[in-house]
Design a protein around this motif. Structure first.
Motif, PDB file in Angstrom:
ATOM      1  N   ALA A 275      38.556 105.607   0.384  1.00  0.00           N
ATOM      2  CA  ALA A 275      38.997 104.259   0.532  1.00  0.00           C
ATOM      3  C   ALA A 275      40.126 104.187  -0.483  1.00  0.00           C
ATOM      4  N   ARG A 276      41.454 103.503  -0.054  1.00  0.00           N
ATOM      5  CA  ARG A 276      42.316 103.327  -1.118  1.00  0.00           C
ATOM      6  C   ARG A 276      42.368 102.209  -1.751  1.00  0.00           C
ATOM      7  N   VAL A 277      42.491 102.450  -3.029  1.00  0.00           N
ATOM      8  CA  VAL A 277      42.096 101.436  -4.216  1.00  0.00           C
ATOM      9  C   VAL A 277      43.613 101.167  -4.896  1.00  0.00           C
ATOM     10  N   GLY A 278      43.829  99.976  -4.854  1.00  0.00           N
ATOM     11  CA  GLY A 278      45.195  99.699  -5.463  1.00  0.00           C
ATOM     12  C   GLY A 278      45.393  98.078  -5.475  1.00  0.00           C
ATOM     13  N   ASP A 279      46.619  97.593  -6.151  1.00  0.00           N
ATOM     14  CA  ASP A 279      46.887  96.368  -6.087  1.00  0.00           C
ATOM     15  C   ASP A 279      46.691  95.336  -4.885  1.00  0.00           C
ATOM     16  N   GLY A 280      45.979  94.329  -4.863  1.00  0.00           N
ATOM     17  CA  GLY A 280      45.707  93.641  -3.346  1.00  0.00           C
ATOM     18  C   GLY A 280      47.278  93.202  -2.805  1.00  0.00           C
TER      19      GLY A 280
ATOM     20  N   GLU B 210      46.505 101.274 -16.038  1.00  0.00           N
ATOM     21  CA  GLU B 210      46.666  99.905 -15.855  1.00  0.00           C
ATOM     22  C   GLU B 210      45.682  99.195 -15.091  1.00  0.00           C
ATOM     23  N   GLY B 211      45.428  97.995 -15.347  1.00  0.00           N
ATOM     24  CA  GLY B 211      44.384  97.026 -14.634  1.00  0.00           C
ATOM     25  C   GLY B 211      43.011  97.451 -14.673  1.00  0.00           C
ATOM     26  N   CYS B 212      42.164  96.732 -13.514  1.00  0.00           N
ATOM     27  CA  CYS B 212      40.829  96.900 -13.782  1.00  0.00           C
ATOM     28  C   CYS B 212      40.100  97.585 -12.465  1.00  0.00           C
ATOM     29  N   PHE B 213      40.550  98.786 -12.275  1.00  0.00           N
ATOM     30  CA  PHE B 213      40.162  99.575 -11.200  1.00  0.00           C
ATOM     31  C   PHE B 213      39.094 100.436 -11.321  1.00  0.00           C
ATOM     32  N   PHE B 214      38.124 100.521 -10.543  1.00  0.00           N
ATOM     33  CA  PHE B 214      37.033 101.257 -10.713  1.00  0.00           C
ATOM     34  C   PHE B 214      36.791 102.105  -9.048  1.00  0.00           C
ATOM     35  N   ALA B 215      36.406 103.328  -9.186  1.00  0.00           N
ATOM     36  CA  ALA B 215      36.384 104.048  -8.086  1.00  0.00           C
ATOM     37  C   ALA B 215      35.094 103.715  -7.379  1.00  0.00           C
ATOM     38  N   PRO B 216      35.061 103.598  -5.842  1.00  0.00           N
ATOM     39  CA  PRO B 216      33.961 103.278  -5.135  1.00  0.00           C
ATOM     40  C   PRO B 216      33.159 104.433  -5.499  1.00  0.00           C
TER      41      PRO B 216
ATOM     42  N   HIS C 257      44.814  72.179 -24.949  1.00  0.00           N
ATOM     43  CA  HIS C 257      44.658  73.243 -25.273  1.00  0.00           C
ATOM     44  C   HIS C 257      44.311  73.808 -23.839  1.00  0.00           C
ATOM     45  N   ALA C 258      44.954  75.223 -23.834  1.00  0.00           N
ATOM     46  CA  ALA C 258      45.130  75.886 -22.425  1.00  0.00           C
ATOM     47  C   ALA C 258      44.492  77.290 -22.374  1.00  0.00           C
ATOM     48  N   GLY C 259      44.009  77.824 -21.719  1.00  0.00           N
ATOM     49  CA  GLY C 259      43.675  79.360 -21.841  1.00  0.00           C
ATOM     50  C   GLY C 259      44.491  80.196 -20.653  1.00  0.00           C
ATOM     51  N   ASP C 260      44.942  81.593 -20.758  1.00  0.00           N
ATOM     52  CA  ASP C 260      45.627  82.254 -20.160  1.00  0.00           C
ATOM     53  C   ASP C 260      44.933  82.773 -18.690  1.00  0.00           C
ATOM     54  N   VAL C 261      45.423  82.817 -17.834  1.00  0.00           N
ATOM     55  CA  VAL C 261      45.006  83.475 -16.446  1.00  0.00           C
ATOM     56  C   VAL C 261      45.700  84.803 -16.347  1.00  0.00           C
ATOM     57  N   ALA C 262      45.076  86.003 -16.221  1.00  0.00           N
ATOM     58  CA  ALA C 262      45.455  87.274 -15.889  1.00  0.00           C
ATOM     59  C   ALA C 262      45.604  87.508 -14.758  1.00  0.00           C
ATOM     60  N   ASN C 263      46.498  88.525 -14.245  1.00  0.00           N
ATOM     61  CA  ASN C 263      46.279  89.421 -12.859  1.00  0.00           C
ATOM     62  C   ASN C 263      45.471  90.614 -13.205  1.00  0.00           C
ATOM     63  N   PRO C 264      44.213  90.793 -12.487  1.00  0.00           N
ATOM     64  CA  PRO C 264      43.486  91.883 -12.987  1.00  0.00           C
ATOM     65  C   PRO C 264      44.007  93.194 -12.551  1.00  0.00           C
ATOM     66  N   ALA C 265      45.028  93.132 -11.723  1.00  0.00           N
ATOM     67  CA  ALA C 265      45.641  94.367 -11.233  1.00  0.00           C
ATOM     68  C   ALA C 265      46.510  95.024 -12.319  1.00  0.00           C
ATOM     69  N   THR C 266      47.231  94.075 -13.317  1.00  0.00           N
ATOM     70  CA  THR C 266      48.141  94.593 -13.973  1.00  0.00           C
ATOM     71  C   THR C 266      47.997  94.167 -15.304  1.00  0.00           C
ATOM     72  N   GLY C 267      46.873  93.290 -15.782  1.00  0.00           N
ATOM     73  CA  GLY C 267      46.677  92.549 -16.836  1.00  0.00           C
ATOM     74  C   GLY C 267      47.692  91.629 -17.474  1.00  0.00           C
ATOM     75  N   GLU C 268      48.748  91.163 -16.692  1.00  0.00           N
ATOM     76  CA  GLU C 268      49.880  90.319 -17.023  1.00  0.00           C
ATOM     77  C   GLU C 268      49.125  88.939 -16.777  1.00  0.00           C
ATOM     78  N   VAL C 269      49.835  88.207 -17.760  1.00  0.00           N
ATOM     79  CA  VAL C 269      49.273  86.730 -17.785  1.00  0.00           C
ATOM     80  C   VAL C 269      50.163  86.131 -17.013  1.00  0.00           C
ATOM     81  N   ILE C 270      49.597  85.562 -15.931  1.00  0.00           N
ATOM     82  CA  ILE C 270      50.342  84.759 -14.682  1.00  0.00           C
ATOM     83  C   ILE C 270      50.405  83.188 -14.905  1.00  0.00           C
ATOM     84  N   GLY C 271      49.443  82.726 -15.656  1.00  0.00           N
ATOM     85  CA  GLY C 271      49.568  81.125 -15.643  1.00  0.00           C
ATOM     86  C   GLY C 271      48.622  80.660 -16.955  1.00  0.00           C
TER      87      GLY C 271
END
Length: 475
Positions: free
Chosen positions: A310-315, A358-364, A20-34
């Protein structure tokens, strides 16, 4: 490329194949990466048995040998830091520069423990009878179980592992399923440095099931947890029921006191940058801003301006100053806190909304004109939302700062030595920062009081939770 994920038991890595395994997602894109493999009860039993077996020999290993091994790990951390940091940005979200600072600073933490473990001393007590010898020795507590959080996946895990292993203990660590790559990388570092099998074990899976299994295991003698207050209290109750020693580094709701005589512009700029760190997902992030009334308007304007720019975006984008929140739940939590404050009459000075589709971004976000009954004034936001309210007197500021059950970090800005001394003495917090932020170095004890935890990590106190005191008297 993202690191291949695995658990690590008795010196062996096991991947997700066939379990059994779980998905790991990139919070900037929502893409499953592992895919992260989860352990079962049999795996946990094997980890406990391996740690118990390894403890018999590791506890007798020379402190010099333990020190040498930790130094090898520190050197490997510096060598592999760029790859580890990139994976942290991919699964946790923070800007790459922040991730790199997190990783490289851990090399110093490991070296600190390598030095300090050579100086775990006992003492001789002068006897009342001339023929008696009496002395005190410090001994490793035994097998430890540790639980580390997702917001600083490398730093928080390394603090626990370095202290336990340097003290002569063995360890089973459950890392964060949301951002696991750093802990897998850490296991690889110790493995490649030559750590004996069983001394360190890494497991993943259902947090409640794993914590109950490990805490109730007779061989496990000590618990270390970093995370939320509610979960920490549950684990502390379970550990207490089995008389297990514990270190708890729990949540905070850090008050900021800005007095009228402070360098207001400097304070606003420093606090804005610190608030952006890891998108506010930091247990010591400044979260309740109390500003003395003569400086209130000026501070609010300067602070809101800094956050709004502040510039908010992909790390992974070098221009990003703040990355995404860890998951969609955190975005919803920020929106709920802002809505609650606005419903109680607060003004949204800047931000207050999700950024992009897209992604989990919230403005300061900066909130003003709200009372102490707003949820954000009582509940740790763990995100980039900052309420700013005025106060009049020093006594009022202290009363409001100390009103909550939290007591982790606090911040004071003033040019008055008398004010700084009185307020530092009056604040109910494990750490008080005056006119700067100074809680990061390895030589500093890090921990809170009240609901924010029990015990500390780092500094001269770093081994207190991993050692028992034995008195020996001999005629």
């Amino acid at each position: 490329m993202y690191r291949k994920l695995a658990f690590y038991i008795d010196g062996e890595f096991s991947g997700a194949e066939g379990r059994h395994a779980g998905d790991v997602a990139n919070p900037a894109t929502g893409e499953v990466i592992g895919r992260l493999p989860h352990v079962g009860p049999a795996d946990l039993d094997r980890a406990v048995a391996a740690a118990e077996r390894a403890f018999a020999s590791w506890r007798r290993t020379s402190p010099l040998a333990r020190s040498d091994l930790l130094r090898k790990v520190a050197a490997l951390i510096r060598e592999r830091a760029p790859d580890i940091a990139r994976d942290i940005t991919l699964d946790e979200g923070k800007p790459l520069e922040e991730a790199l600072v997190e990783v490289t600073s851990c090399a110093e933490h490991v070296e600190w423990h390598a030095e300090e473990c050579r100086r775990i001393y006992g003492r001789v007590i002068p006897p009342r009878q001339p023929d008696v010898r009496q002395f005190v020795v410090r001994e490793p507590v035994g097998v430890c179980a540790a639980f580390s959080p997702w917001n600083f996946p490398f730093a928080q895990a390394v603090r626990k592992v370095a202290a336990a292993l340097a003290a002569g203990c063995t360890l089973i660590l459950k890392g964060p399923e949301e951002s696991p790559s750093a802990v897998v990388a850490m296991a690889e570092l110790f493995h490649d440095a030559g750590l004996p099998a069983g001394v360190l074990n890494i497991v993943w899976g259902d947090p409640a099931a794993i914590s109950r299994h490990l805490i109730t295991a007779p061989a496990v003698r000590k618990i270390s947890f970093t995370g939320s207050v509610p979960v920490g209290k549950q684990l502390a109750a379970l550990a207490g029921a089995h008389m297990k020693r514990m270190t708890m580094e729990l949540g905070g709701h850090s008050p900021v006191l800005v007095f009228a005589d402070a360098d207001v512009d400097r304070a606003a700029q420093m606090l804005a940058r610190f608030k952006l760190r890891n998108a506010g997902q930091v247990c010591v992030s400044p979260t309740r801003f109390y500003v003395q009334r003569p400086a209130y308007a000026r501070f609010l304007e300067a602070f809101a301006h800094e956050l709004s720019q502040a510039r908010v975006g992909d790390g992974l984008d070098p221009s990003s100053q703040m990355g995404p929140l860890a998951n969609p739940r955190r975005v919803a939590a920020m929106a709920d806190l802002v809505a609650d404050a606005a419903g109680r009459g607060a003004q949204v000075v800047t931000g207050g909304r999700k950024v992009g589709e897209e992604g989990c971004f919230f403005a300061p976000t900066v909130l003003a004109g709200l009372g102490d009954d707003a949820r954000i004034m009582r509940e740790e936001p763990f995100g980039p939302v900052a309420p700013v309210v005025p106060f009049d007197t020093e006594d009022e500021a202290l009363q409001r700062a100390n009103a909550l059950p939290f007591g982790l970090a606090s911040y004071v800005f003033t040019e008055s030595l008398k004010t700084a001394t009185r307020v530092a003495n009056g604040l109910e917090a494990g750490m008080v920062n005056i006119n700067h932020f100074g809680m990061g170095p390895a030589e500093i004890p890090f921990g809170g009081i009240k609901d924010s935890g029990i015990g500390t990590e780092g500094g001269a106190e770093t081994f207190d939770g991993y050692l028992v005191t034995k008195f020996i008297t001999q005629l």
